[in-house]
Design a protein around this motif. Structure first.
Motif, mmCIF file in Angstrom:
data_model
loop_
_atom_site.group_PDB
_atom_site.id
_atom_site.type_symbol
_atom_site.label_atom_id
_atom_site.label_comp_id
_atom_site.label_asym_id
_atom_site.label_seq_id
_atom_site.Cartn_x
_atom_site.Cartn_y
_atom_site.Cartn_z
ATOM 1 N N VAL A 42 1.243 7.988 1.765
ATOM 2 C CA VAL A 42 1.391 6.955 2.776
ATOM 3 C C VAL A 42 2.326 7.470 3.860
ATOM 4 N N THR A 51 -2.050 12.170 6.181
ATOM 5 C CA THR A 51 -2.169 11.619 4.834
ATOM 6 C C THR A 51 -3.388 12.179 4.104
ATOM 7 N N VAL A 287 8.259 1.494 5.807
ATOM 8 C CA VAL A 287 7.187 1.566 4.818
ATOM 9 C C VAL A 287 7.841 1.968 3.504
ATOM 10 N N MET A 289 7.272 2.393 -0.969
ATOM 11 C CA MET A 289 6.355 2.488 -2.110
ATOM 12 C C MET A 289 7.190 2.603 -3.375
ATOM 13 N N ILE A 295 2.755 -0.725 -2.244
ATOM 14 C CA ILE A 295 3.225 -0.395 -0.901
ATOM 15 C C ILE A 295 3.571 -1.667 -0.143
ATOM 16 N N SER A 297 5.282 -2.984 3.913
ATOM 17 C CA SER A 297 5.751 -2.579 5.236
ATOM 18 C C SER A 297 6.117 -3.817 6.037
ATOM 19 N N TYR A 306 0.477 1.701 9.222
ATOM 20 C CA TYR A 306 0.756 2.854 8.361
ATOM 21 C C TYR A 306 -0.549 3.397 7.796
ATOM 22 N N LYS A 308 -2.748 5.477 4.883
ATOM 23 C CA LYS A 308 -2.730 5.604 3.423
ATOM 24 C C LYS A 308 -3.942 6.402 2.968
ATOM 25 N N TYR A 310 -5.848 7.183 -0.674
ATOM 26 C CA TYR A 310 -5.866 6.803 -2.084
ATOM 27 C C TYR A 310 -7.283 6.922 -2.619
#
Length: 325
Positions: A42, A51, A287, A289, A295, A297, A306, A308, A310
């Motif tokens: 992130v 990212t 931000v 985590m 997460i 923000s 932001y 990310k 994943y």
């Protein structure tokens, strides 16, 4: 751990985190240590190329530390990004000066400030962390160390940045621009397949800043902080405001006390809102985590996002804000 069991355990950890602060140092922390969520990367702002680089590395078995370094290096080399690394906007005297820091899962840290002529300050910061007894090197000392470590000097003032600077010199007007702040710092957090966390932050600082100015980005606890037992946080926006509250450290400590990443980011922003009567004139954003991969923000002004990465998916995510104009 199967996903169903992971979600069950994550829920149990979430319950523990939402109870009394004293529990976070005992059973909840132990639960978080046991959890190994899927790798995730992130970063502040819509730096999806960064990212994606970090996330792809994580899913190939790379460590969180290697991933955050290589991830933010993407923006340090991006000439279109005039707020980080090569091509960064200079100070009002025409000097491109870079700041960066990095933190490892073990809690080690390295930082460089007012570094000239080196494209990748985050990599120099890592060398400071790993090859010296110090945490921070500055200016000529940082440059000398970088050269000793094999880094090559490079002119970082591109034709485009120089042209923009000369145009600025005509009026020499300086004021923050909301959601730009004359820079968009990249701060990144990663969790690897072992459940370990690392973080990095790098910037060229405020465009047309005073010669010698250093903001929050390379300051451990301000622009970046993490505790591998709890989680991590990164910040962006008006560095002076973030430094006054040690915002990233505050976010992590609030998570340690039992707050979710979202709750912690909100409280950190409100510390500034409640203490600075001029908060409407600038942006700050966090931000965070935690070890479960959750997460959060929050920012003052609407518009912060932001990035990310994943499980193969890259997204840009809007942050909630105090002001919604």
């Amino acid at each position: 751990m199967k996903r169903r069991n992971f979600l069950k355990n994550a829920g149990m950890a979430g319950v523990a985190l939402s109870t009394t602060p004293s529990l976070i140092s005992q059973s909840a922390l132990n639960n978080l240590k046991m959890l190994k969520p899927s790798p995730v990367a992130v970063a502040t702002w819509n730096f999806q190329n960064a990212t994606k680089m970090a996330g792809t590395m994580l899913y190939s078995g790379a460590s969180a530390l290697d991933a955050v370094e290589k991830g933010v290096m993407i923006e340090e080399s991006n000439l279109k990004n005039t707020t980080v690394g090569n091509g960064g906007a200079p100070d009002r005297d025409g000097n491109v000066t870079l700041d960066a820091c990095i933190m490892s899962p073990e809690g080690n840290a390295g930082s460089v400030v007012y570094l000239k002529e080196i494209e990748h300050p985050v990599s120099v910061a890592r060398k400071v962390m790993e090859e010296t007894p110090h945490v921070m090197l500055a200016g000529e000392g940082a440059l000398q160390f970088a050269i000793q470590q094999g880094f090559k000097k490079k002119n970082l003032l591109t034709e485009e940045s120089e042209k923009a600077w000369k145009e600025w010199l005509k009026d020499k007007e300086y004021k923050p621009i909301i959601n730009i702040e004359n820079h968009d710092t990249i701060g990144m957090l990663c969790i690897d397949e072992n459940g370990d966390m690392a973080g990095a932050c790098t910037t060229s600082g405020l465009g047309y800043k005073m010669n010698g100015r250093v903001g929050d980005s390379p300051i451990i606890g301000a622009g970046l902080y993490l505790d591998n037992e709890v989680g991590g946080a990164v910040a962006t926006g008006m560095g002076e405001a973030i430094m006054k509250s040690l915002g990233s450290f505050l976010v992590v400590e609030l998570m340690r006390q039992g707050k979710s990443p979202q709750e912690a980011c909100e409280e950190a922003v409100m510390r500034t809102v409640n203490k600075d009567p001029n908060y409407k004139d600038f942006q700050i954003a966090f931000v965070a985590m935690n070890k479960a991969g959750e997460i959060g923000s929050y920012c003052i002004h609407k518009g912060f996002t932001y990035a990310k990465y994943y499980e193969g998916e890259s997204t840009n995510n809007p942050s909630s804000s105090y002001l919604n104009e």
